[in-house]
Design a protein around this motif. Structure first.
Motif, PDB file in Angstrom:
ATOM      1  N   ALA A  99       1.179  -1.026  -0.302  1.00 54.76           N
ATOM      2  CA  ALA A  99       0.044   0.117   0.180  1.00 54.76           C
ATOM      3  C   ALA A  99       1.029   0.974  -0.306  1.00 54.76           C
ATOM      4  O   ALA A  99       2.124   1.551   0.743  1.00 54.76           O
ATOM      5  CB  ALA A  99      -1.005  -0.477   0.845  1.00 54.76           C
ATOM      6  N   VAL A 109      -1.900   5.182   3.415  1.00 55.67           N
ATOM      7  CA  VAL A 109      -3.065   4.582   2.936  1.00 55.67           C
ATOM      8  C   VAL A 109      -2.492   3.966   4.567  1.00 55.67           C
ATOM      9  O   VAL A 109      -1.880   3.677   5.053  1.00 55.67           O
ATOM     10  CB  VAL A 109      -2.551   3.818   2.338  1.00 55.67           C
ATOM     11  N   TRP A 143      -6.205  -1.593   5.247  1.00 57.53           N
ATOM     12  CA  TRP A 143      -6.156  -1.774   3.811  1.00 57.53           C
ATOM     13  C   TRP A 143      -7.085  -3.727   4.824  1.00 57.53           C
ATOM     14  O   TRP A 143      -6.157  -4.130   5.536  1.00 57.53           O
ATOM     15  CB  TRP A 143      -5.530  -1.791   2.726  1.00 57.53           C
ATOM     16  N   TYR A 179      -8.656  -5.523  -3.282  1.00 58.82           N
ATOM     17  CA  TYR A 179      -8.103  -4.523  -2.333  1.00 58.82           C
ATOM     18  C   TYR A 179      -8.457  -3.403  -1.713  1.00 58.82           C
ATOM     19  O   TYR A 179      -9.513  -2.779  -3.343  1.00 58.82           O
ATOM     20  CB  TYR A 179      -7.131  -4.544  -2.174  1.00 58.82           C
ATOM     21  N   PHE A 207      -8.425   0.181   0.134  1.00 56.21           N
ATOM     22  CA  PHE A 207      -7.579   1.103   1.112  1.00 56.21           C
ATOM     23  C   PHE A 207      -7.974   2.526   1.950  1.00 56.21           C
ATOM     24  O   PHE A 207      -8.428   3.095   0.833  1.00 56.21           O
ATOM     25  CB  PHE A 207      -5.705   0.940   0.127  1.00 56.21           C
ATOM     26  N   THR A 220      -8.706   1.736  -4.666  1.00 57.99           N
ATOM     27  CA  THR A 220      -8.858  -0.042  -4.774  1.00 57.99           C
ATOM     28  C   THR A 220      -8.555  -0.691  -5.041  1.00 57.99           C
ATOM     29  O   THR A 220      -7.332   0.012  -6.192  1.00 57.99           O
ATOM     30  CB  THR A 220     -10.636  -0.353  -5.135  1.00 57.99           C
TER      31      THR A 220
END
Length: 252
Positions: free
Chosen positions: A94, A98, A101, A132, A134, A144
């Motif tokens: 990430a 962020v 996540w 994913y 975030f 995402t």
């Protein structure tokens, strides 16, 4: 460019910016209806809508489904540094900015034609698909991602699922290294998009919001694709920097 040659929605958007900057439309306030604004500025509802969409993309306004359009609180823009060669510096899962996540992996997902082309496999071959989400410091989604990995590479290993096993939550670089595979380069293709309804719901933004879609693929030393991903980055939250290391030319 004179006002006479500028598109009407740009003139209306400029007027809206002044109202926000001067405090006549304070943070959190709900904008008047489009019919009222259209009568005020002598334009049609479509012009008002385009002006609002422009300011939503700029981060000055936000649309709330079923409620209306509101003046948005100022937000610090996040900075994402992209590097074409993972490991220089080492590629994190990430980006900075962020705070947390979440990932959800599904095995044995047949590769679509487009994914298969990117991974150089046959359509329908089984992949691990990982979605994913975030989150930023305010615990709201900021980007995402969806990734695909061929199960022919990881399927019989303990690191088959990015969200499970001994290296859960680690980067593709780390997980492939566990298998003795070295990721030597990444190819990224950024392009502008407008988020669809499902993406908008996940990101908490209006449908049609501007975003950058980064199509990323990791390769090993044999130029074999190891993983490909779509990273969806809202334009109103992120600045994307490409930090590209250049090799110095030999002395003349």
């Amino acid at each position: 460019m004179s006002d006479k040659t500028r598109a009407p929605y740009l003139l209306v958007a400029e007027a809206f910016r002044r109202l926000i900057a001067e405090g006549e439309w304070p943070v959190g306030s709900r904008l008047p209806s489009r019919d009222f604004l259209g009568e005020t500025y002598g334009v049609g509802e479509n012009v008002i809508r385009r002006a609002q969409e422009l300011l939503i993309a700029e981060g000055l306004l936000e649309g709330r489904p079923g409620s209306g359009t509101y003046v948005r609180a100022p937000q610090d823009r996040l900075h994402m540094v992209r590097c074409p060669a993972p490991g220089h510096p080492r590629a994190p899962l990430a980006p900075a900015g962020v705070s947390s996540w979440d990932a959800q992996s599904t095995a044995k997902v047949p590769a679509s034609a487009s994914v298969a082309k990117r991974l150089r496999i046959s359509p329908g071959e089984p992949c691990v698909r990982t979605a994913y989400e975030f989150l930023g410091a305010d615990h709201r989604p900021v980007m995402t991602g969806i990734s695909w990995e061929p199960m022919s590479i990881t399927g019989k290993s303990a690191v088959v699922l990015p969200d499970g096993g001994p290296l859960a939550g680690r980067s593709v670089v780390d997980r492939m290294a566990h298998l003795g595979i070295t990721v030597v380069r990444a190819v990224e293709r950024p392009r502008p998009v407008q988020v669809d309804r499902d993406q908008a719901q996940q990101l908490g933004v209006p449908a049609g919001t501007l975003a950058t879609l980064i199509e990323r693929t990791f390769y090993d030393s044999d130029d074999r694709p190891l993983e490909t991903a779509d990273l969806l980055v809202p334009a109103d939250r992120w600045d994307i920097d490409y930090d590209i290391a250049l090799t110095a030319p030999p002395p003349a």
